[in-house]
Write an enzyme that holds these catalytic residues in place. Structure first.
Site, short mmCIF file in Angstrom:
data_model
loop_
_atom_site.label_atom_id
_atom_site.label_comp_id
_atom_site.label_asym_id
_atom_site.label_seq_id
_atom_site.Cartn_x
_atom_site.Cartn_y
_atom_site.Cartn_z
N HIS A 83 -19.43 38.91 73.96
CA HIS A 83 -20.55 40.16 73.87
C HIS A 83 -20.66 40.70 72.59
O HIS A 83 -19.45 40.88 71.96
CB HIS A 83 -20.49 41.40 75.02
CG HIS A 83 -21.57 42.00 75.12
ND1 HIS A 83 -21.96 43.42 73.84
CD2 HIS A 83 -22.86 42.32 75.79
CE1 HIS A 83 -23.10 43.73 74.25
NE2 HIS A 83 -23.62 43.04 75.60
N GLU A 146 -28.81 37.22 74.23
CA GLU A 146 -29.01 38.78 74.08
C GLU A 146 -29.11 38.95 72.56
O GLU A 146 -28.11 38.95 71.89
CB GLU A 146 -27.59 39.52 74.23
CG GLU A 146 -27.23 39.43 75.96
CD GLU A 146 -26.57 40.69 76.21
OE1 GLU A 146 -27.03 41.08 77.29
OE2 GLU A 146 -25.72 41.25 75.72
#
Ligand code: 13P
Length: 229
Positions: A83, A146
């Site tokens: 992430h 993302e």
């Protein structure tokens, strides 16, 4: 077809709010990623749960880290890897993926460009080449697109662009690894409004909801669209 719904709860909520959350939200199709210390409360309710980050080391003297073996010993089946908020480098991301696969954890590998002006396809190709280097069971990995510049902004992603990127990722994985059923999710400012459009993207397999996954009202609406429409 129903989408996969993933809740990345990040470093939000404290124990009282976790208990309130679990009274309101207990859909067992969602995969929840609470802050690690709260995972047992989700396991108690028989919910699907994952860990937001794991160590790139297998074991040993690494204060504050949680290993893939420890995660798997609690029968936790999912981990987010790479992430953008964890600031991992490519080599660590590659090590984390290998450890997840070794211990039967499904990694959700985050990819995406930093800024709106980046050449998205070039960035994604480079990331995938580095992150997936020497990995055999790529079919066991879920990908999450993302774009960093969309995270936490509450802006709406351009649907046609998102559709193009999701197809590009699937095509790239097919051309390079001959895998035709790789799972690709999208994450970045998903809310109860834009989910109606995101949900219609045919090749998109699911969503990775950040901030709005801890907003009970919003998340219930998102789940309703993603799982029932
Ligand atoms: P937001 O939904 O808050 O933009 O976060 C997305 C994200 O980082 C999910 O992993």
């Amino acid at each position: 077809m129903n989408k996969i719904v993933v809740a990345n709860m990040k470093m939000n909520l404290t124990i009282d709010l976790i208990k309130e959350y679990l009274n309101e939200i207990n859909n067992n199709e969602v995969i929840y990623f609470p802050t690690a210390i709260y995972i047992p409360y989700f396991i108690e309710k028989n919910l699907k749960v994952g860990i937001q980050n794991i160590s790139c080391y297998e074991k040993g003297n690494h204060t504050g880290e949680i290993s893939a073996l420890q995660v798997s010993s609690l029968n936790i089946k999912y981990a987010i890897v790479g992430h953008s908020e964890t600031n991992d480098n490519s080599s660590n991301i590659n090590k984390k993926l290998k450890l997840c696969l070794k211990y039967d954890i499904i990694p959700i590998l985050c990819i995406g460009e930093k800024s709106l002006t980046d050449d998205i396809k070039t960035v994604l190709k480079k990331q995938l080449d580095k992150y997936l280097k020497d990995i055999k069971n790529i079919n066991k990995i879920m990908l999450a697109y993302e774009p960093e510049w969309m995270i936490g902004t509450n802006n709406n992603i351009e649907i046609s662009k998102l559709e193009e990127i999701i197809s590009f990722i699937k095509e790239f994985i097919y051309q390079k690894y001959k895998i035709s059923d790789i799972i690709v999710l999208y994450g970045g400012s998903i809310n109860s409004h834009n989910i109606k459009y995101i949900n219609k993207i045919p090749y998109l397999d699911g969503i990775l909801v950040g901030n709005n996954s801890t907003n009970i009202k919003e998340f219930l609406k998102i789940i309703e669209v993603a799982l029932n429409q």
